[in-house]
Design a protein around this motif. Structure first.
Motif, PDB file in Angstrom:
ATOM      1  N   LYS A   8       3.672  22.124 -41.321  1.00 14.57           N
ATOM      2  CA  LYS A   8       4.948  21.777 -41.877  1.00 14.57           C
ATOM      3  C   LYS A   8       6.234  23.069 -41.408  1.00 14.57           C
ATOM      4  CE  LYS A   8       4.167  18.320 -45.121  1.00 14.57           C
ATOM      5  NZ  LYS A   8       4.331  18.741 -46.354  1.00 14.57           N
TER       6      LYS A   8
ATOM      7  N   CYS B 130       8.861  22.357 -38.669  1.00 15.54           N
ATOM      8  CA  CYS B 130       9.749  22.117 -38.610  1.00 15.54           C
ATOM      9  C   CYS B 130      11.218  23.967 -37.964  1.00 15.54           C
ATOM     10  CB  CYS B 130      10.609  22.788 -39.646  1.00 15.54           C
ATOM     11  SG  CYS B 130      10.275  22.382 -41.317  1.00 15.54           S
TER      12      CYS B 130
ATOM     13  N   PHE C 234       9.092  15.627 -41.879  1.00 13.75           N
ATOM     14  CA  PHE C 234       7.914  16.493 -42.234  1.00 13.75           C
ATOM     15  C   PHE C 234       7.388  16.889 -43.970  1.00 13.75           C
ATOM     16  CE2 PHE C 234      10.294  18.754 -38.927  1.00 13.75           C
ATOM     17  CZ  PHE C 234       9.122  18.249 -37.992  1.00 13.75           C
TER      18      PHE C 234
END
Length: 178
Positions: free
Chosen positions: A81, A85, A99
């Motif tokens: 994640k 990002c 996410f």
């Protein structure tokens, strides 16, 4: 042992100072999150953290305008994640929804905490003298949160170009520091 020259573009991976953090901001009703690994402790009390946020990042405008953020410290279980990002612009995507990150209200700033992170540090910008030349902000931590259930956080450390190291064994040596 023979040494060889290292390209200057790779020096960063040698002296990376600490864990990757997720910097959250809130501006004009929109929350955002971006990974950041260019940061350093500057003072113990009050805790001051220096950080570089690129002027090309969506978060730069929000941080400069609001003068506040949260630094969230993820652990290994959030690695994918964190990278996702970093590979996505908050100007086009709601990264929290995309996410699966859970924003929680902070107590002293408008930017959100991230529920899944091991620690969250509410911060205010206290010095922006170096922003114009280096995009370097000095943040004061004004409230700190930690997950007491996480006894041995395995944090991510960026080595550059998609390579990460995970914190490992902890050792304790004699110290006269308070």
């Amino acid at each position: 042992m023979a040494k060889r020259a290292l390209p200057l573009s790779k020096v960063y991976g040698l002296i990376e100072p600490g864990p990757v953090v997720l910097l959250t901001t809130a501006h004009h009703g929109k929350i955002n999150v971006m990974p950041m690994s260019w940061h350093t402790m500057m003072e113990f009390e009050p805790p001051l953290i220096g950080c570089v946020v690129s002027g090309r990042d969506f978060s730069f405008t929000a941080l400069q305008a609001t003068q506040q953020c949260v630094l969230c410290i993820p652990t290994l279980d959030l690695a994918e994640k964190v990278v996702a990002c970093g590979n996505t612009s908050g100007s086009r995507v709601d990264k929290f929804n995309a996410f699966g990150l859970t924003p929680l209200p902070a107590t002293l700033v408008d930017a959100p905490l991230i529920a899944e992170c091991y620690a969250n540090l509410e911060c205010r910008v206290v010095d922006s003298q170096l922003v114009e030349h280096y995009n370097f902000f000095v943040l004061e931590v004004i409230k700190a949160w930690i997950d007491p259930a996480c006894k041995d956080p395995r944090t991510l450390h960026h080595r550059g170009r998609g390579v990460f190291m995970v914190s490992g064994e902890t050792i304790k040596l004699p110290s006269k520091m308070k």
